[in-house]
Design a protein around this motif. Structure first.
Motif, mmCIF file in Angstrom:
data_model
loop_
_atom_site.group_PDB
_atom_site.id
_atom_site.type_symbol
_atom_site.label_atom_id
_atom_site.label_comp_id
_atom_site.label_asym_id
_atom_site.label_seq_id
_atom_site.Cartn_x
_atom_site.Cartn_y
_atom_site.Cartn_z
ATOM 1 N N THR A 22 6.166 -6.838 -18.981
ATOM 2 C CA THR A 22 6.445 -5.482 -18.496
ATOM 3 C C THR A 22 7.732 -5.412 -17.670
ATOM 4 O O THR A 22 7.919 -4.477 -16.907
ATOM 5 C CB THR A 22 5.276 -4.978 -17.635
ATOM 6 O OG1 THR A 22 5.058 -5.920 -16.575
ATOM 7 C CG2 THR A 22 4.011 -4.820 -18.454
ATOM 8 N N SER A 25 10.170 -2.431 -16.806
ATOM 9 C CA SER A 25 9.854 -1.496 -15.718
ATOM 10 C C SER A 25 10.246 -2.043 -14.350
ATOM 11 O O SER A 25 9.984 -1.406 -13.332
ATOM 12 C CB SER A 25 8.355 -1.187 -15.701
ATOM 13 O OG SER A 25 7.951 -0.617 -16.913
ATOM 14 N N ARG A 31 5.953 -0.345 -8.834
ATOM 15 C CA ARG A 31 4.675 -0.741 -8.227
ATOM 16 C C ARG A 31 4.123 -1.944 -8.985
ATOM 17 O O ARG A 31 4.123 -1.956 -10.212
ATOM 18 C CB ARG A 31 3.694 0.428 -8.286
ATOM 19 C CG ARG A 31 4.184 1.638 -7.470
ATOM 20 C CD ARG A 31 3.378 2.866 -7.750
ATOM 21 N NE ARG A 31 3.549 3.212 -9.172
ATOM 22 C CZ ARG A 31 2.913 4.213 -9.765
ATOM 23 N NH1 ARG A 31 2.066 4.951 -9.097
ATOM 24 N NH2 ARG A 31 3.114 4.459 -11.039
ATOM 25 N N ASN A 33 1.049 -3.155 -9.307
ATOM 26 C CA ASN A 33 -0.154 -2.914 -10.110
ATOM 27 C C ASN A 33 0.085 -1.887 -11.213
ATOM 28 O O ASN A 33 -0.178 -2.163 -12.375
ATOM 29 C CB ASN A 33 -1.311 -2.437 -9.233
ATOM 30 C CG ASN A 33 -1.798 -3.507 -8.287
ATOM 31 O OD1 ASN A 33 -1.640 -3.384 -7.098
ATOM 32 N ND2 ASN A 33 -2.356 -4.580 -8.820
ATOM 33 N N GLU A 34 0.580 -0.727 -10.847
ATOM 34 C CA GLU A 34 0.650 0.381 -11.795
ATOM 35 C C GLU A 34 1.804 0.274 -12.785
ATOM 36 O O GLU A 34 1.631 0.590 -13.963
ATOM 37 C CB GLU A 34 0.746 1.724 -11.056
ATOM 38 C CG GLU A 34 -0.492 2.063 -10.249
ATOM 39 C CD GLU A 34 -0.456 1.510 -8.822
ATOM 40 O OE1 GLU A 34 0.354 0.600 -8.532
ATOM 41 O OE2 GLU A 34 -1.242 1.980 -7.987
ATOM 42 N N ASP A 35 2.991 -0.154 -12.337
ATOM 43 C CA ASP A 35 4.162 -0.179 -13.222
ATOM 44 C C ASP A 35 4.343 -1.525 -13.921
ATOM 45 O O ASP A 35 4.721 -1.578 -15.090
ATOM 46 C CB ASP A 35 5.434 0.148 -12.432
ATOM 47 C CG ASP A 35 5.377 1.538 -11.802
ATOM 48 O OD1 ASP A 35 4.791 2.453 -12.425
ATOM 49 O OD2 ASP A 35 5.897 1.712 -10.689
ATOM 50 N N TYR A 37 1.859 -3.855 -14.070
ATOM 51 C CA TYR A 37 0.530 -4.263 -14.555
ATOM 52 C C TYR A 37 0.129 -5.662 -14.074
ATOM 53 O O TYR A 37 -0.400 -6.459 -14.836
ATOM 54 C CB TYR A 37 0.456 -4.177 -16.088
ATOM 55 C CG TYR A 37 0.675 -2.773 -16.579
ATOM 56 C CD1 TYR A 37 -0.325 -1.814 -16.447
ATOM 57 C CD2 TYR A 37 1.891 -2.404 -17.133
ATOM 58 C CE1 TYR A 37 -0.118 -0.510 -16.874
ATOM 59 C CE2 TYR A 37 2.115 -1.107 -17.563
ATOM 60 C CZ TYR A 37 1.110 -0.165 -17.432
ATOM 61 O OH TYR A 37 1.323 1.114 -17.845
ATOM 62 N N ASP A 39 -2.344 -7.948 -11.975
ATOM 63 C CA ASP A 39 -3.657 -7.940 -11.337
ATOM 64 C C ASP A 39 -3.624 -8.888 -10.142
ATOM 65 O O ASP A 39 -2.600 -9.501 -9.839
ATOM 66 C CB ASP A 39 -4.762 -8.301 -12.334
ATOM 67 C CG ASP A 39 -4.606 -9.689 -12.931
ATOM 68 O OD1 ASP A 39 -3.894 -10.542 -12.343
ATOM 69 O OD2 ASP A 39 -5.207 -9.943 -13.987
ATOM 70 N N GLN A 69 2.734 -3.552 -2.564
ATOM 71 C CA GLN A 69 2.633 -2.324 -3.353
ATOM 72 C C GLN A 69 3.772 -2.211 -4.364
ATOM 73 O O GLN A 69 3.547 -1.887 -5.518
ATOM 74 C CB GLN A 69 2.585 -1.107 -2.445
ATOM 75 C CG GLN A 69 1.284 -1.018 -1.684
ATOM 76 C CD GLN A 69 1.203 0.193 -0.781
ATOM 77 O OE1 GLN A 69 2.204 0.848 -0.529
ATOM 78 N NE2 GLN A 69 0.022 0.477 -0.298
ATOM 79 N N THR A 70 5.005 -2.452 -3.907
ATOM 80 C CA THR A 70 6.164 -2.359 -4.792
ATOM 81 C C THR A 70 7.015 -3.614 -4.654
ATOM 82 O O THR A 70 6.824 -4.413 -3.730
ATOM 83 C CB THR A 70 7.051 -1.134 -4.455
ATOM 84 O OG1 THR A 70 7.649 -1.345 -3.167
ATOM 85 C CG2 THR A 70 6.259 0.162 -4.469
#
Length: 85
Positions: A22, A25, A31, A33-35, A37, A39, A69-70
């Motif tokens: 990923t 991105s 982020r 987790n969200e951007d 991915y 875990d 977080q980021t």
């Protein structure tokens, strides 16, 4: 290490050691987790590689979710650790 060197080092770890798919991105505001991915296991692997590859010691008691977080919050956290050494 400068902020840009830390960002480049994190990118290199994610690309080579974690083989993340990923990275298109990846940017300072991405982020984990969200951007990207990631875990919780991947975040722990990232921490391990930061300690081994970059040489920044991260005490367990300093691990706080808000610092992961980021990409930018992680780099700010690492900058603080460097200044404390």
């Amino acid at each position: 290490m400068t902020r840009q060197q830390l960002i480049k080092s994190i990118y290199t770890i994610m690309e080579n050691s974690l083989a993340m798919q990923t990275l298109s991105s990846f940017h300072e505001d991405a982020r984990l987790n969200e951007d990207l991915y990631m875990d919780s296991i991947m975040v722990l692997q990232l921490i391990l590689h930061i300690e081994l590859d970059i040489g920044i010691s991260i005490p367990d008691e300093m691990l706080v979710p808000k610092d992961f977080q980021t990409v930018g919050t992680l780099v700010s956290f690492l900058e603080k650790l460097q200044q404390a050494e």
